[in-house]
Scaffold this active site. Structure first.
Site, PDB file in Angstrom:
ATOM      1  N   GLU A  18     -41.327   5.775   4.362  1.00 50.75           N
ATOM      2  CA  GLU A  18     -42.209   4.916   3.710  1.00 50.75           C
ATOM      3  C   GLU A  18     -43.504   4.629   4.755  1.00 50.75           C
ATOM      4  O   GLU A  18     -44.533   4.281   4.364  1.00 50.75           O
ATOM      5  CB  GLU A  18     -41.540   3.776   2.926  1.00 50.75           C
ATOM      6  CG  GLU A  18     -40.694   2.997   3.987  1.00 50.75           C
ATOM      7  CD  GLU A  18     -39.323   3.472   4.092  1.00 50.75           C
ATOM      8  OE1 GLU A  18     -38.509   2.820   4.731  1.00 50.75           O
ATOM      9  OE2 GLU A  18     -38.956   4.735   3.690  1.00 50.75           O
ATOM     10  N   ARG A  21     -42.005   8.970  13.957  1.00 49.35           N
ATOM     11  CA  ARG A  21     -40.626   9.130  13.474  1.00 49.35           C
ATOM     12  C   ARG A  21     -39.456   8.365  14.048  1.00 49.35           C
ATOM     13  O   ARG A  21     -39.406   8.788  15.403  1.00 49.35           O
ATOM     14  CB  ARG A  21     -40.283  10.501  12.868  1.00 49.35           C
ATOM     15  CG  ARG A  21     -41.229  10.936  11.829  1.00 49.35           C
ATOM     16  CD  ARG A  21     -41.519  10.204  10.328  1.00 49.35           C
ATOM     17  NE  ARG A  21     -42.281  11.170   9.744  1.00 49.35           N
ATOM     18  CZ  ARG A  21     -42.493  10.858   8.195  1.00 49.35           C
ATOM     19  NH1 ARG A  21     -42.188   9.320   7.958  1.00 49.35           N
ATOM     20  NH2 ARG A  21     -43.200  11.668   7.441  1.00 49.35           N
ATOM     21  N   GLY A  32     -93.851 -15.443  26.726  1.00 48.46           N
ATOM     22  CA  GLY A  32     -93.906 -16.230  28.048  1.00 48.46           C
ATOM     23  C   GLY A  32     -92.708 -17.121  28.131  1.00 48.46           C
ATOM     24  O   GLY A  32     -92.686 -17.941  28.936  1.00 48.46           O
ATOM     25  N   GLU A  33     -91.532 -16.634  27.454  1.00 53.20           N
ATOM     26  CA  GLU A  33     -90.287 -17.626  27.301  1.00 53.20           C
ATOM     27  C   GLU A  33     -89.726 -17.577  28.643  1.00 53.20           C
ATOM     28  O   GLU A  33     -88.925 -18.659  29.122  1.00 53.20           O
ATOM     29  CB  GLU A  33     -89.290 -17.222  26.352  1.00 53.20           C
ATOM     30  CG  GLU A  33     -88.547 -16.001  26.452  1.00 53.20           C
ATOM     31  CD  GLU A  33     -89.664 -14.626  26.020  1.00 53.20           C
ATOM     32  OE1 GLU A  33     -88.890 -13.564  25.831  1.00 53.20           O
ATOM     33  OE2 GLU A  33     -90.629 -14.912  25.848  1.00 53.20           O
ATOM     34  N   ILE A  77     -61.524  -1.543  36.218  1.00 55.01           N
ATOM     35  CA  ILE A  77     -61.023  -2.417  35.581  1.00 55.01           C
ATOM     36  C   ILE A  77     -60.312  -2.281  34.371  1.00 55.01           C
ATOM     37  O   ILE A  77     -59.403  -3.172  33.789  1.00 55.01           O
ATOM     38  CB  ILE A  77     -61.785  -3.769  35.436  1.00 55.01           C
ATOM     39  CG1 ILE A  77     -63.349  -3.425  34.602  1.00 55.01           C
ATOM     40  CG2 ILE A  77     -62.323  -4.107  36.838  1.00 55.01           C
ATOM     41  CD1 ILE A  77     -64.150  -4.439  34.453  1.00 55.01           C
ATOM     42  N   ASP A 105     -58.954  -6.899  14.379  1.00 58.48           N
ATOM     43  CA  ASP A 105     -58.175  -6.528  15.409  1.00 58.48           C
ATOM     44  C   ASP A 105     -57.944  -7.962  16.295  1.00 58.48           C
ATOM     45  O   ASP A 105     -57.714  -7.877  17.664  1.00 58.48           O
ATOM     46  CB  ASP A 105     -58.480  -5.543  16.491  1.00 58.48           C
ATOM     47  CG  ASP A 105     -57.612  -4.682  17.300  1.00 58.48           C
ATOM     48  OD1 ASP A 105     -56.340  -5.045  17.139  1.00 58.48           O
ATOM     49  OD2 ASP A 105     -57.860  -3.964  18.004  1.00 58.48           O
TER      50      ASP A 105
END
Length: 889
Positions: free
Chosen positions: A145, A154, A504-505, A568, A685
């Site tokens: 099942e 299995r 211009g930020e 890593i 997840d």
């Protein structure tokens, strides 16, 4: 480490420990067992070829009533089938095939990959584990099942002892059968819900939640469903069959499929005005008032009132300029007034601007029944905003039942924050500022200070606003007009920037020279923010955060800008490397996925989806994708490097968390989910292995290989470990974003009690799934309900997915247990953290990499040397050979 790479089965997780050692999860002793993982969802469904009963004769044999009854008895032994409706179970049985086997034939072998569930029709089979017989199975016994859920190997070998026959259904058929039935059932229920007037005002999210809370009840012919004179709180929708309505023993009418009764019960504890009896076998959908209150966090009546006001606000040219916060404050300060047919609503001579009145139900007429105001009309708003002294010249009356939302003049201006014109002008500026990633982490107070610093400047046509190579000292927000961005060296127009955009930020944080010339084309008006003003509202910690975040926006990077420091991370599909930028010396994580593997596993669509999802995400608590690349051998993801420890290992060190620590980590998780779910991204997840604790102690969500963009429901089994999987995923009934809340609830329980609530001592996934389906939530004997923490856990771990959120993220964040949590300070990383990893230095490795200058390809090829790559599959017709074009750097 930092990566978005997951590994299959029990992952080997390499971390930096206190002494800088590499530690494998598999060889560490801990009371916190990491539960068995699901197969990676990115594996193609055909990657592992099932070998079930490969020598059997397989027939599509028709089934007699006796066969169906025989199989049904066997199915009732398993929770997977117990959760199915009679219709679903019947359909699965109809799809089962007949397998004929001779003596000593193997059905499947231990550790093989299986996909089929079997019921023994005739004969006997032996169960063999590690070459020893442990059991004998006979007719009506069943096995395999777990294969209906996923590709778990299995646990035993099954071999026939004599001539035998089996009924079998494979996972694909089982899942497709359920999906088709559930999808049809869902669509039908959706249509029935939308046809009922009381629900027409609900939004899509609310209707989706409502459908998840529907109960189905069967009534036999002649059975009384409701009695006249009883108090009721259920609405009934006839899905199949018919009913007779009677009053004082006299039949009034018959209702059939699609009709409904008892709708007033959802709004009031009303008395039933008729007796309803089933005229034949009848199926009804039922919705309860109490259940809806749990679902939405308030009464349906209040939801309808607020939704009606929102619709009216959205339609209004003035109110659509308000912010979400201002909207909510207006909703909360309105008073609902219910009026009956003919009742006088407005008196002649009353000042129009005294109240802002929203018609949320019914119509208002003059004495001679001329309709003046309809549903969603707003009365008195113009006069209030313009401070006019106009009065109503006539009396107005309710036509039918009328509901009004009334907001007194003073309450209106308090809610929006003052003078309408000044407030909405500021709103336009704030809306534009919030589009700029640089300002995402400012508090409301800091935004208010920022607005005070903005200066409006006008520029005439052809004016040079600033020139290329000029030192930058200000940000420009275009209020109206258009400017050209010009490369001074070539005099070429690179692009145009128009209203509601900015330029211009970067000059606000960095000592940068302008990279282009900006020229006004026509009359231009800008809000201008100067660097000195901006810096005056920042503290050092926030300044550091902003500089780090804006560096992660830099997409002027190329693959050859990097040297590899070390590897890593490693997994089934690719490898993750720590890389250093040659000039800036900044560290990043680079995930490399070999194209041969991609083709072998048919992962092209999965990687494109992962890229699409990661590009939508920009949150301080989530690993950030900076850029993607490709070459002839691989595709690459350049990611934010997260230096720290895995939460799984942090929990091992902390053992049982304090309530404050559990609250901090849980609040962070909900902020992560809020950011994803606002973008229709389900993570699927969520567990401690997929959260890193960085070098300041803040959690970061990594690994988006199982994530998916959904609207409505999805049916795919995702790669989450069994102990964290929501019940609706297991049973295949379809699930929504709320599956993530279940996983968050499991983690909260684990934070508080150092154990998962379902199957803590179990390693057999099937047993764990069964316990999740049973849903018996048990608390430790010493657990209290301080601040209603048990109530919160019961809510998150409800088998009804729709009730887990409590109506909205705002409701969830307002839960009593979270009192004292400053959500804005978490995002600005201003709260103390439970644990700060002690990490070994990587300075030496980084310097070595810069000196050695090894080519990327050489290092990555060496890492891939021992990879097992399956034989590539034939390319199907229509396959896009240029599928990786989007990865081009």
């Amino acid at each position: 480490m930092g990566s978005c790479l997951r590994t299959s089965s029990r992952p080997r997780v390499i971390i930096n420990d206190n002494e800088g050692q590499e530690i494998s999860e598999a060889n560490t002793k801990t009371s916190r067992k990491f539960k068995q993982s699901m197969p990676d969802p990115r594996l193609s469904k055909d990657t592992k070829v099932p070998t079930d009963a490969k020598f059997a004769i397989v027939q599509d044999k028709s089934k007699s009533k006796a066969d169906i009854s025989f199989i049904n008895v066997s199915l009732t032994k398993h929770f997977i089938f117990n959760s199915l409706t009679e219709e679903q179970r019947e359909s699965v049985i109809n799809h089962m095939k007949y397998y004929i086997l001779e003596p000593r034939e193997i059905v499947f072998e231990q550790n093989s990959v299986g996909s089929t569930f079997f019921v023994i029709a005739h004969g006997k089979l032996e169960v063999i584990i590690d070459e020893k017989r442990v059991n004998v199975l006979r007719p009506q016994d069943s096995f395999g099942e777990l294969a209906l859920i996923h590709d778990t190997p299995r646990s035993a070998t099954l071999k026939t002892i004599e001539n035998s026959s089996l009924w079998g259904v494979d996972r694909k058929t089982f899942r497709n059968t359920l999906e088709q039935i559930n999808a049809l059932n869902y669509a039908e229920n959706h249509g029935l819900i939308e046809s009922i007037p009381v629900f027409k005002i609900l939004n899509n999210t609310q209707i989706e939640s409502l459908i998840s809370s529907i109960a189905t009840n069967m009534y036999g012919q002649g059975q009384v469903i409701v009695n006249e004179g009883e108090t009721g709180d259920l609405l009934f929708i006839i899905k199949q069959g018919s009913v007779v309505c009677s009053q004082e023993g006299k039949d009034i009418k018959t209702m059939e499929k699609g009709d409904y009764f008892g709708e007033q019960a959802l709004l009031y504890n009303s008395v039933r005005t008729a007796t309803i009896t089933a005229a034949e076998n009848t199926k009804c959908l039922t919705i309860g008032r109490t259940e809806l209150t749990k679902l939405f966090g308030t009464s349906l009546q209040l939801i309808i009132h607020k939704n009606s006001q929102r619709i009216a606000f959205d339609k209004n040219v003035y109110l659509k300029k308000l912010t979400k916060t201002q909207f909510e404050k207006l909703l909360n300060c309105s008073e609902i007034k219910e009026l009956s047919e003919g009742e006088k609503v407005i008196f002649a001579g009353t000042r129009k601007g005294d109240n802002v009145v929203v018609v949320i139900k019914g119509e208002l007429t003059t004495l001679d029944e001329e309709i003046v105001y309809k549903v969603f009309d707003i009365i008195g708003l113009d006069e209030a905003i313009q401070a006019l002294d106009d009065v109503f010249e006539n009396d107005y009356y309710a036509k039918g039942d009328v509901n009004l939302a009334i907001i007194p003049n003073i309450s209106f201006f308090n809610a929006i924050g003052g003078d309408y014109h000044k407030v909405t002008t500021n709103n336009d500026a704030i809306k534009l500022l919030k589009k700029i990633p640089l300002f995402r982490y400012l508090s409301e107070e800091q935004f208010e200070s920022l607005i005070q610093c903005l200066r409006v400047e006008n520029f005439k046509n052809e004016t040079i606003i600033f020139s290329q190579n000029q030192p930058g000292e200000s940000l420009f927000l275009i209020k109206s007009g258009r400017v050209e961005v010009i490369d001074k060296d070539t005099n070429r127009v690179l692009r145009n920037i128009t209203k509601d955009d900015y330029f211009g930020e970067r000059s606000l944080l960095f000592d940068k020279f302008r990279s282009a010339t900006i020229k006004a084309k026509g009359e231009v008006t800008c809000w201008v923010l100067y660097k000195s003003d901006f810096m005056s509202i920042l503290d050092e910690k926030l300044k550091k955060l902003l500089m780090k975040r804006i560096e992660l926006q830099d997409d002027n990077l190329n693959l050859n800008d990097f040297h590899i420091v070390n590897q890593i991370g490693t997994g089934t599909f690719g490898n993750v490397f720590l890389v250093i930028h040659k000039q800036k010396k900044s560290l990043y994580a680079l995930k490399a996925v070999n194209k041969k593997k991609i083709r072998a596993y048919e992962m092209e669509d999965n990687l494109l989806l992962e890229r699409k999802i990661l590009l939508q995400i920009d949150h301080v608590l989530i690993s950030k994708l900076i850029k993607t690349f490709k070459d002839d051998k691989r595709v690459y993801f350049l990611l934010e490097y997260i230096r720290g420890m895995n939460l799984f290992n942090v929990l091992r060190k902390l053992d049982v968390l304090t309530v404050a620590d559990a609250k901090f980590y849980t609040a962070c998780i909900f902020l992560m989910l809020e950011h994803l779910h606002e973008r229709d991204i389900i993570y699927r997840d969520l567990h401690p292995m997929n959260i890193m604790i960085d070098d300041e102690g803040y959690p970061k969500l990594i690994d988006f290989g199982a994530a998916k963009i959904i609207k409505g429901r999805t049916y795919t089994i995702a790669g989450i470990p069994p102990h964290y999987m929501a019940p609706e995923i297991i049973t295949g009934h379809g699930y929504t974003l709320s599956a993530d809340y279940w996983s968050a609830g499991i983690m909260l329980y684990e934070f508080l009690y150092a154990a998962v609530p379902f199957g803590e001592e179990e390693n057999d996934p099937y047993v764990v799934y069964e316990m999740i389906q049973q849903g018996k939530l048990v608390f430790p004997t010493n657990a209290d309900n301080k601040d209603k923490i048990k109530d919160l856990l019961v809510q998150l771990l409800s088998k009804n997915p729709a009730t887990r959120l409590g109506g909205s993220f705002e409701n969830l964040k307002a839960h009593h247990w979270f009192i004292g949590i400053n959500w804005e300070k978490i995002v600005r990383r201003e709260l103390p953290t439970p644990y700060v990893p002690i990490l070994s230095t990587i300075l030496h490795d980084a310097e070595t990499a810069l000196k050695q200058r090894k080519p990327l390809d050489e290092v990555i090829t060496k890492a891939e040397k021992h990879d097992e790559i399956p034989k590539p599959r034939p390319i199907k017709e229509g396959f896009n050979v240029n599928w990786d074009e989007e990865f081009k750097g």
